[in-house]
Design an enzyme around this catalytic site. Structure first.
Site, short mmCIF file in Angstrom:
data_model
loop_
_atom_site.label_atom_id
_atom_site.label_comp_id
_atom_site.label_asym_id
_atom_site.label_seq_id
_atom_site.Cartn_x
_atom_site.Cartn_y
_atom_site.Cartn_z
N ASP A 1 0.85 -1.18 0.00
CA ASP A 1 0.00 0.00 0.00
C ASP A 1 0.89 1.24 0.00
O ASP A 1 1.79 1.37 0.85
CB ASP A 1 -0.91 0.00 1.23
N GLU B 1 -9.12 3.99 -2.33
CA GLU B 1 -7.89 3.79 -3.09
C GLU B 1 -8.18 3.09 -4.41
O GLU B 1 -9.25 2.51 -4.62
CB GLU B 1 -6.88 2.97 -2.28
N GLN C 1 -3.31 2.83 15.06
CA GLN C 1 -2.22 3.25 14.18
C GLN C 1 -1.36 4.34 14.83
O GLN C 1 -0.12 4.30 14.74
CB GLN C 1 -2.81 3.78 12.86
N LYS D 1 -3.82 -1.86 10.23
CA LYS D 1 -4.19 -2.03 8.83
C LYS D 1 -4.40 -3.49 8.45
O LYS D 1 -5.15 -3.79 7.50
CB LYS D 1 -3.07 -1.48 7.93
N GLU E 1 -9.28 12.72 7.41
CA GLU E 1 -9.20 14.04 6.79
C GLU E 1 -10.55 14.76 6.80
O GLU E 1 -10.61 15.96 7.08
CB GLU E 1 -8.73 13.92 5.35
#
Length: 405
Positions: free
Chosen positions: A119, A194, A233, A246, A351
């Protein structure tokens, strides 16, 4: 002029002759096999091969695309050309029509067996936002970011097909104000919109794959949701980066869109400054004008533009192999979160909510900071195709289930 198929294809479906994506499907009581999407149907390639309508070397009566992906570019091109011929020449209809199955009657499975999973972190807008969130007093981008496509090695065994429920992960968490870490369900479960590409043709150990050889090795593209436990994380990721935050789940879409289908979507990527080192330079424009949508419980939460990605797919492949690490059939490479310059173009809740400080309001008035149990997340995508057509990349979806810890 657009080539017309004798199959009834809705012009808005994105599954016309310009696309012809590959997938693996099953029907009740029957073994899985390889098919291609055309209109509202799946074309059974194993059936076509059994009737000697297409060339077959055991590629299509299979539960993965791996054997066909390993066959190489000449085989991919020849099969695409033959399918186009079969689906446009009306004289073929009596033989081909019995192998068309309504998509509503099949279950779409994971399309390929994943060998390795990498990734990347290739959106400058995403990386800058994350840097500002976690390093507000420092430079948003770390010194290496504009010199190489940053990435991490993920876990192939937890790459799941679209529709697989996602169990909320458990792990260690420690907020900055906490005196010590605690253990429990992630309180900051997130998604990452993604785009991934999958390798077909292997490479030799010790031999780098140049950017110019991308088409010779890469079979096609899929949509990816890289589920992330942000609280886990933040605590575990120092200094080696993501691990358990992840590795619990990554979801992929069921259709693999061939590289050839996206030739019309290629555009110039954002200018790269400083100029990358020679092994990362390319003479072709390899940005892709893909439009993504992120939906939470059926409501659009964001529309990230893939055209804004700083590092391109051939550059990612070249960097991943420059140390001599060999490609294997089924290697999956994901782009990293796709984000644009506007708030509604951010491809993750980290975000969109600025790490929870600015809750996201959905069109129905409900709000989210991070994902709640029962939430269903869908990522879908389209691209311009040949002759003015639209290419549908399908969708990848998953519903959050409660933690079991």
């Amino acid at each position: 002029m657009t080539t017309v198929s004798w199959v009834d294809v809705n012009d808005d479906s994105g599954f016309g002759l310009e696309n012809l994506p590959y997938g693996v499907f099953s029907r009740p009581g029957k073994v899985p096999r390889v098919g291609v999407a055309i209109g509202a149907y799946v074309l059974d390639l194993a059936g076509l091969a059994a009737d000697r309508l297409i060339e077959d070397h055991g590629w299509f009566a299979a539960d993965t695309l791996n054997a066909f992906m390993a066959a190489g570019r000449d085989a991919w091109q020849a099969n695409r050309a033959r399918l186009t011929e079969l689906l446009t020449d009306r004289s073929n209809r009596p033989q081909v029509h019995p192998h068309l199955i309504p998509r509503a009657d099949v279950e779409l499975l994971r399309p390929f067996r994943v060998a390795d999973y990498v990734d990347f972190y290739s959106s400058e807008h995403h990386a800058t936002n994350v840097g500002r969130i976690f390093r507000p007093q420092g430079d948003p981008l770390l010194p290496n970011w504009k010199h190489l496509p940053v990435g991490y090695h993920g876990r192939a065994g937890t790459v799941y097909p679209s529709g697989t429920p996602i169990v909320r992960p458990c792990g260690q968490r420690k907020a900055p104000a906490d005196a010590a870490p605690s253990f429990g369900p992630s309180l900051k479960l997130d998604i990452e919109a993604e785009v991934g590409f999958v390798a077909g043709v292997p490479s030799a150990p010790g031999q780098a794959v140049p950017v110019s050889a991308f088409r010779d090795h890469v079979f096609g593209f899929v949509l990816v949701n890289d589920w992330s436990a942000r609280d886990v994380q933040a605590w575990e990721g120092q200094p080696l980066g993501p691990f358990l935050s992840k590795s619990f789940a990554t979801s992929v879409s069921p259709w693999v869109v061939p590289v050839a289908a996206l030739e019309a979507a290629r555009i110039a990527p954002p200018a790269q400054d400083p100029a990358p080192l020679p092994y990362l330079r390319t003479d072709e424009p390899w940005g892709l004008d893909l439009s993504l949508e992120v939906l939470i419980n059926g409501q659009v939460a964001a529309r990230p533009p893939f055209s804004a990605m700083y590092w391109t797919s051939p550059q990612q492949l070249a960097h991943a192999t420059v140390n001599g690490a060999p490609l294997r059939t089924g290697d999956l490479f994901a782009s990293g979160t796709v984000s644009g310059p506007e708030r509604d173009q951010r491809g993750c809740l980290l975000e969109l909510t600025w790490n929870g400080e600015e809750p996201l309001e959905l069109p129905d008035g409900t709000k989210r900071v991070f994902l709640e149990d029962g939430d269903t997340v869908t990522i879908r995508g389209t691209a311009p195709g040949a002759n003015g057509a639209r290419i549908n990349l399908g969708e990848v979806t998953g519903t959050v289930r409660p933690a079991t810890c």
